[in-house]
Design a protein around this motif. Sequence first.
Motif, PDB file in Angstrom:
ATOM      1  N   SER A  23       0.840  -1.249   0.126  1.00 48.42           N
ATOM      2  CA  SER A  23       0.041   0.044  -0.170  1.00 48.42           C
ATOM      3  C   SER A  23       0.857   1.443  -0.008  1.00 48.42           C
ATOM      4  CB  SER A  23      -0.888  -0.027   1.340  1.00 48.42           C
ATOM      5  OG  SER A  23      -1.727  -1.049   1.151  1.00 48.42           O
ATOM      6  N   LYS A  26       2.329   1.801  -3.555  1.00 46.42           N
ATOM      7  CA  LYS A  26       1.571   2.244  -4.385  1.00 46.42           C
ATOM      8  C   LYS A  26       1.234   3.727  -4.247  1.00 46.42           C
ATOM      9  CE  LYS A  26      -2.282  -0.008  -5.583  1.00 46.42           C
ATOM     10  NZ  LYS A  26      -3.367  -0.929  -5.448  1.00 46.42           N
ATOM     11  N   TRP A  27       1.235   4.203  -2.818  1.00 51.04           N
ATOM     12  CA  TRP A  27       1.072   5.538  -2.371  1.00 51.04           C
ATOM     13  C   TRP A  27       2.434   6.405  -3.017  1.00 51.04           C
ATOM     14  CZ3 TRP A  27       2.433   8.165   2.552  1.00 51.04           C
ATOM     15  CH2 TRP A  27       1.844   9.595   2.734  1.00 51.04           C
ATOM     16  N   ARG A  29       4.787   5.519  -5.100  1.00 49.08           N
ATOM     17  CA  ARG A  29       5.014   5.281  -6.567  1.00 49.08           C
ATOM     18  C   ARG A  29       4.077   5.919  -7.562  1.00 49.08           C
ATOM     19  NH1 ARG A  29       6.629   4.924 -10.983  1.00 49.08           N
ATOM     20  NH2 ARG A  29       7.872   3.345 -12.272  1.00 49.08           N
ATOM     21  N   PHE A  30       2.777   5.799  -7.166  1.00 45.01           N
ATOM     22  CA  PHE A  30       1.742   6.002  -8.186  1.00 45.01           C
ATOM     23  C   PHE A  30       0.742   7.085  -7.547  1.00 45.01           C
ATOM     24  CE2 PHE A  30       2.497   1.536  -8.911  1.00 45.01           C
ATOM     25  CZ  PHE A  30       3.252   1.636 -10.129  1.00 45.01           C
ATOM     26  N   GLY A  31       0.976   7.390  -6.531  1.00 49.02           N
ATOM     27  CA  GLY A  31       0.131   8.402  -5.739  1.00 49.02           C
ATOM     28  C   GLY A  31      -1.153   7.942  -5.448  1.00 49.02           C
ATOM     29  N   THR A  32      -1.522   6.774  -5.373  1.00 48.33           N
ATOM     30  CA  THR A  32      -2.906   6.241  -5.168  1.00 48.33           C
ATOM     31  C   THR A  32      -2.918   5.628  -3.812  1.00 48.33           C
ATOM     32  OG1 THR A  32      -2.382   4.281  -6.201  1.00 48.33           O
ATOM     33  CG2 THR A  32      -3.451   5.571  -7.472  1.00 48.33           C
ATOM     34  N   ILE A  33      -3.983   6.116  -2.877  1.00 47.41           N
ATOM     35  CA  ILE A  33      -4.207   5.418  -1.692  1.00 47.41           C
ATOM     36  C   ILE A  33      -5.154   4.188  -1.684  1.00 47.41           C
ATOM     37  CG2 ILE A  33      -5.017   5.878   0.601  1.00 47.41           C
ATOM     38  CD1 ILE A  33      -4.079   8.862   0.350  1.00 47.41           C
ATOM     39  N   ASP A  34      -4.690   3.021  -1.348  1.00 47.75           N
ATOM     40  CA  ASP A  34      -5.629   1.987  -1.477  1.00 47.75           C
ATOM     41  C   ASP A  34      -6.222   1.625  -0.187  1.00 47.75           C
ATOM     42  OD1 ASP A  34      -6.766  -0.404  -1.897  1.00 47.75           O
ATOM     43  OD2 ASP A  34      -4.970  -1.483  -2.281  1.00 47.75           O
TER      44      ASP A  34
END
Lengths: 130, 70
Positions: A23, A26-27, A29-34
């Motif tokens: 998680s 992803k935050w 590397r891609f700036g998305t919070i899962d």
Amino acid sequence: MDKTQKVIAVLAFLVFLSIAGFSLYKWIRFGTIDAGGIFLSFVALSYFFNWLKWRDHQGGGEKDELDRHIETQSAKIGYYVLMILSGLILFISEGTGNFNEIDNYPLVIVVGLTLVTVPITEFIYAKKFK
Amino acid sequence: MKNRIKEYREKCNLSQGKLADKCSVSRQTINAIENNKYDPSLQLGFDIAKCLGVGMEELFISGNGGKRNG
């Protein structure tokens, strides 16, 4: 703790590290919070600590008097820790200490609820003894 | 509350584990009581006293340090 129990504890912690690490990756590397990943990592962490203390992933099992005392006291302390943490999360996530500048009203309500939950519960529970 | 569980337990040649088994609690519970980290309930106090063959008043020492009047 026997060998099997240690292996289960280590596995539970590794599962937590994997989910939390993925998680976080992803935050960053891609700036998305899962949200699912965050929730599952907390489930794994809860499993780990329940296993460490009670040898049961749900925290159940057979308990004696001291265990019940530990449970009760931990519930009280945990409530106040949660109260402080929810306040910290509110102010840190909003980036301000001023209530008038806060937009996350659901979180303000949650923080407010932590203040009234115990007094209301005590009031209702005390009626049992009248 | 202070107690004399260790003293009476050793007189009875009982280990913490054996006393714990007799009282249906864990060894950690007996250890915590002996070290004054936990005050047992009245029921558990009676159970321990019964297992050691002494009275509650002999086993547990009240706040004045166990000094008796007279």
